[in-house]
Scaffold this motif. Structure first.
Motif, PDB file in Angstrom:
ATOM      1  N   THR A 129     -50.739 -77.858 -71.588  1.00 50.05           N
ATOM      2  CA  THR A 129     -51.381 -78.936 -72.342  1.00 50.05           C
ATOM      3  C   THR A 129     -52.827 -78.578 -72.707  1.00 50.05           C
ATOM      4  O   THR A 129     -53.600 -79.449 -73.101  1.00 50.05           O
ATOM      5  N   GLU A 130     -53.168 -77.317 -72.586  1.00 49.51           N
ATOM      6  CA  GLU A 130     -54.477 -76.764 -72.982  1.00 49.51           C
ATOM      7  C   GLU A 130     -55.643 -77.300 -72.160  1.00 49.51           C
ATOM      8  O   GLU A 130     -56.790 -77.160 -72.543  1.00 49.51           O
ATOM      9  N   GLN A 131     -55.355 -77.918 -71.005  1.00 50.34           N
ATOM     10  CA  GLN A 131     -56.458 -78.417 -70.181  1.00 50.34           C
ATOM     11  C   GLN A 131     -57.273 -77.264 -69.586  1.00 50.34           C
ATOM     12  O   GLN A 131     -58.479 -77.404 -69.364  1.00 50.34           O
ATOM     13  N   ASP A 133     -57.755 -74.379 -71.138  1.00 50.30           N
ATOM     14  CA  ASP A 133     -58.615 -73.962 -72.259  1.00 50.30           C
ATOM     15  C   ASP A 133     -59.788 -74.926 -72.411  1.00 50.30           C
ATOM     16  O   ASP A 133     -60.917 -74.513 -72.699  1.00 50.30           O
ATOM     17  N   ALA A 134     -59.497 -76.221 -72.219  1.00 53.65           N
ATOM     18  CA  ALA A 134     -60.569 -77.222 -72.348  1.00 53.65           C
ATOM     19  C   ALA A 134     -61.655 -76.982 -71.302  1.00 53.65           C
ATOM     20  O   ALA A 134     -62.849 -77.104 -71.596  1.00 53.65           O
ATOM     21  N   LEU A 135     -61.244 -76.622 -70.091  1.00 48.37           N
ATOM     22  CA  LEU A 135     -62.238 -76.301 -69.056  1.00 48.37           C
ATOM     23  C   LEU A 135     -63.135 -75.161 -69.516  1.00 48.37           C
ATOM     24  O   LEU A 135     -64.357 -75.208 -69.351  1.00 48.37           O
ATOM     25  N   GLU A 136     -62.510 -74.145 -70.099  1.00 49.56           N
ATOM     26  CA  GLU A 136     -63.280 -72.993 -70.591  1.00 49.56           C
ATOM     27  C   GLU A 136     -64.294 -73.431 -71.640  1.00 49.56           C
ATOM     28  O   GLU A 136     -65.449 -73.027 -71.592  1.00 49.56           O
ATOM     29  N   THR A 137     -63.843 -74.273 -72.582  1.00 46.80           N
ATOM     30  CA  THR A 137     -64.756 -74.673 -73.664  1.00 46.80           C
ATOM     31  C   THR A 137     -65.897 -75.544 -73.138  1.00 46.80           C
ATOM     32  O   THR A 137     -66.936 -75.646 -73.769  1.00 46.80           O
ATOM     33  N   LEU A 138     -65.681 -76.184 -71.981  1.00 49.83           N
ATOM     34  CA  LEU A 138     -66.756 -76.986 -71.395  1.00 49.83           C
ATOM     35  C   LEU A 138     -67.609 -76.148 -70.434  1.00 49.83           C
ATOM     36  O   LEU A 138     -68.403 -76.688 -69.659  1.00 49.83           O
ATOM     37  N   ALA A 139     -67.419 -74.825 -70.493  1.00 47.69           N
ATOM     38  CA  ALA A 139     -68.217 -73.862 -69.724  1.00 47.69           C
ATOM     39  C   ALA A 139     -67.929 -73.893 -68.225  1.00 47.69           C
ATOM     40  O   ALA A 139     -68.782 -73.527 -67.423  1.00 47.69           O
ATOM     41  N   TYR A 140     -66.745 -74.362 -67.838  1.00 44.45           N
ATOM     42  CA  TYR A 140     -66.333 -74.263 -66.429  1.00 44.45           C
ATOM     43  C   TYR A 140     -65.486 -73.006 -66.263  1.00 44.45           C
ATOM     44  O   TYR A 140     -64.510 -72.835 -67.007  1.00 44.45           O
ATOM     45  N   PRO A 141     -65.811 -72.147 -65.293  1.00 45.78           N
ATOM     46  CA  PRO A 141     -64.903 -71.023 -65.023  1.00 45.78           C
ATOM     47  C   PRO A 141     -63.615 -71.573 -64.398  1.00 45.78           C
ATOM     48  O   PRO A 141     -63.665 -72.151 -63.299  1.00 45.78           O
ATOM     49  N   PRO A 142     -62.472 -71.455 -65.061  1.00 50.32           N
ATOM     50  CA  PRO A 142     -61.256 -72.112 -64.556  1.00 50.32           C
ATOM     51  C   PRO A 142     -60.840 -71.657 -63.162  1.00 50.32           C
ATOM     52  O   PRO A 142     -60.349 -72.463 -62.374  1.00 50.32           O
TER      53      PRO A 142
ATOM     54  N   PHE B  75     -70.255 -68.538 -71.743  1.00 49.91           N
ATOM     55  CA  PHE B  75     -70.439 -69.933 -71.323  1.00 49.91           C
ATOM     56  C   PHE B  75     -71.664 -70.548 -71.992  1.00 49.91           C
ATOM     57  O   PHE B  75     -71.666 -71.717 -72.356  1.00 49.91           O
ATOM     58  N   ARG B  78     -70.702 -71.339 -75.516  1.00 53.95           N
ATOM     59  CA  ARG B  78     -69.786 -72.490 -75.598  1.00 53.95           C
ATOM     60  C   ARG B  78     -70.529 -73.807 -75.492  1.00 53.95           C
ATOM     61  O   ARG B  78     -69.999 -74.857 -75.878  1.00 53.95           O
ATOM     62  N   PHE B  85     -59.256 -80.546 -79.165  1.00 59.65           N
ATOM     63  CA  PHE B  85     -57.914 -79.956 -79.087  1.00 59.65           C
ATOM     64  C   PHE B  85     -56.878 -80.814 -79.817  1.00 59.65           C
ATOM     65  O   PHE B  85     -57.034 -82.037 -79.934  1.00 59.65           O
ATOM     66  N   PHE B  91     -58.265 -84.315 -69.253  1.00 61.26           N
ATOM     67  CA  PHE B  91     -57.874 -84.041 -67.869  1.00 61.26           C
ATOM     68  C   PHE B  91     -57.231 -85.305 -67.309  1.00 61.26           C
ATOM     69  O   PHE B  91     -57.903 -86.323 -67.123  1.00 61.26           O
ATOM     70  N   ARG B 106     -71.936 -80.060 -66.203  1.00 59.52           N
ATOM     71  CA  ARG B 106     -72.013 -78.599 -66.101  1.00 59.52           C
ATOM     72  C   ARG B 106     -73.153 -78.034 -66.946  1.00 59.52           C
ATOM     73  O   ARG B 106     -73.790 -77.068 -66.563  1.00 59.52           O
ATOM     74  N   GLN B 107     -73.386 -78.651 -68.090  1.00 58.13           N
ATOM     75  CA  GLN B 107     -74.239 -78.001 -69.083  1.00 58.13           C
ATOM     76  C   GLN B 107     -75.607 -78.634 -69.250  1.00 58.13           C
ATOM     77  O   GLN B 107     -76.367 -78.220 -70.122  1.00 58.13           O
TER      78      GLN B 107
END
Lengths: 260, 249
Positions: A129-131, A133-142, B75, B78, B85, B91, B106-107
């Motif tokens: 469900t791309e969640q 990927d969404a973490l990545e785009t929010l700058a969280y290391p998955p 990061f 981004r 999406f 989430f 985070r940012q």
């Protein structure tokens, strides 16, 4: 004719290649998990909730299994020993077997079904469900956000749940012995302590820790590499449970060979 | 201040998806990339934020080549880019407010109160005020899309990437999302890339068009230019006439 004869070897070769590739990718994810430990700000606040999910929520099933294992062990020991070996050996068998083998292994297998499947299904769903990927785009290391807290929680909680299961199994064996086998508490405790070594506890906890690590990393691995939709999530979940159960049994033999 | 895609190539298991795609999103404009299903639009967008690595070619964001960036640098980049999406990718283990706050935690150096205020502001902007405590599973399709936009704009990005923002929505909700995209551009001044095959929506929001066909850029131009083009592939697509596409190929 040659083709028919060579087909099994080709299939075996393909299988071995896939296995080696899978182990390699699991190793890479594990290495990345170690590197991701530096993102303490990301995983630390998620650790306690994961410990509750992995550990506290698993206690009922682990204790349920341990309870009946203790009862059966006690009864089977009595059945085997009566007339040949003093009955206080029931305490020896229940204590040693619960600590060295059945406590860690049965708890590990139960938790591989509960925890491993849960991790693989949750991460697999997040993948499709791309969640992730969404973490990545929010700058969280998955890996730091999803894998590290689950692996650490499993490493911490598997030994605790296993220790509880061992205690409950032995207690169930003791109650069975004094209620159904005409043994006294003193006899049972005498047997329990007769060959007891502190290393038995260490051995059980080492096994449980290694099982926790493997169940969590395997669950995360299959979840992370899920493809497709609901069917893919189902495949990942099944594989996570099957592979982690097999790995638990292999590790069980490995520790017996290396530590005993 | 632009996103430049140069000679982008990408194949999956030997199947070529992008075959030298080139396009530029200029500062402050909304670029709509058109293309049929499976033409590589989402794949293109994922290259912009480094979710995919090109086989060949590059994507530049503010002059930085995305594929050359180390993980930590990625990061940082981004933080300038919000990504909406296709299915919102909310989430589902947390509330809508927590979803929107994720990027801020985070940012930014904002404290809890400032984050709460920003979350409320973003939800208000997408007409979801009061929905913060709800779980994503309690939202309709349109509300989820708007929530995805709220999460993407929370960190005040310079760029917004929209992956099929109106697909599967009813006409009224589609119009609402289009208005929202226009507001993001006019009120927040963001540069946007919208990928879609929804022609009505595309004409409502586009400053410029690009069309992705067989892995390459088939057309680039303004809404007026795309209406007047003689290219049968482009005409076939925007007019929904498969016979033109068949004749062209």
């Amino acid at each position: 004719m040659t083709r028919i004869l060579s087909q099994p070897f080709i299939s075996m070769g393909r299988g071995a290649t896939l296995l080696a590739a899978g182990i390699g990718r699991w190793g890479m994810l594990t290495a990345e998990t170690v590197r991701a430990l530096r993102h303490v700000d990301v995983w630390l606040r998620l650790l306690v909730p994961q410990m509750a999910r992995v550990g506290v929520d698993s206690v009922p099933i682990a204790l349920f299994i341990a309870l009946f294992t203790g009862i059966v062990l006690s009864l089977q020991a009595s059945y085997t020993f009566t007339g040949a070996i003093p009955l206080y050996f029931v305490g020896v068998l229940v204590g040693k077997t619960m600590m060295l083998e059945l406590g860690p292994v049965l708890t590990g297998l139960a938790l591989s079904g509960r925890v491993g499947a849960n991790i693989a299904a949750e991460l697999g769903t997040m993948r499709v469900t791309e969640q992730i990927d969404a973490l990545e785009t929010l700058a969280y290391p998955p890996v730091a956000y999803l894998v590290v807290p689950r692996v650490l929680a499993s490493i911490i909680m598997f030994p605790i749940v296993t220790a509880l299961a061992i205690a409950v199994g032995i207690a169930a064996g003791w109650i069975t012995a004094i209620q159904l086998l005409d043994m006294s508490t003193a006899e049972f405790v005498n047997g329990l302590t007769l060959f007891f070594l502190p290393f038995d506890v260490t051995y059980a906890l080492i096994k449980a820790t290694s099982f926790g690590f493997m169940v969590a990393t395997i669950g995360c691995f299959f979840g992370f590499h899920t493809r497709g939709g609901a069917e893919g999530v189902g495949h990942s979940t099944t594989r996570a449970v099957v592979v982690s159960s097999m790995v638990i049994l292999v590790l069980d033999a490995f520790w017996a060979v290396t530590l005993l | 201040m632009s996103i430049v895609i140069r000679d982008l190539h990408k194949a999956f298991d030997g199947k070529v998806v992008l075959d030298g795609f080139e396009v530029e999103a200029r500062d402050g404009e909304t670029l709509v990339i058109l293309g049929g299903s499976g033409s590589g639009k989402s794949v293109t967008l994922k290259h912009v934020v480094g979710l995919l690595t090109p086989d060949k070619g590059q994507v530049e964001v503010d002059g930085e080549v995305v594929s050359d960036l180390r993980r930590e640098e990625l990061f940082v980049l981004r933080r300038k880019v919000g990504y909406v999406f296709q299915f919102a990718a909310l989430f589902d283990s947390m509330s809508l407010a927590d979803n929107v706050a994720m990027g801020l935690r985070r940012q930014s150096d904002m404290d809890r109160k400032e984050i709460e205020e920003r979350v409320e502001e973003c939800l208000r902007l997408v007409d979801l005020d009061g929905f913060g405590p709800r779980a994503p599973s309690e939202l309709s399709g349109g509300q989820r899309k708007r929530a995805g936009i709220a999460r993407a704009i929370a960190t005040r990005p310079q760029y917004l990437l929209y992956d099929e923002p109106t697909t599967g929505l009813d006409p009224v909700t589609r119009a609402m999302i289009d208005q929202l995209i226009l507001r993001m551009s006019s009120e927040l001044g963001v540069t946007g890339i919208v990928i879609t095959h929804d022609i009505d929506s595309a004409f409502r929001v586009a400053d410029r068009f690009a069309m992705l066909h067989e892995g390459r850029c088939r057309f680039q131009g303004t809404p007026e230019e795309i209406r007047e083009t003689d290219d049968p592939v482009v005409r076939g697509f925007i007019e929904g006439r498969p016979e033109l596409l068949e004749n062209a190929s």
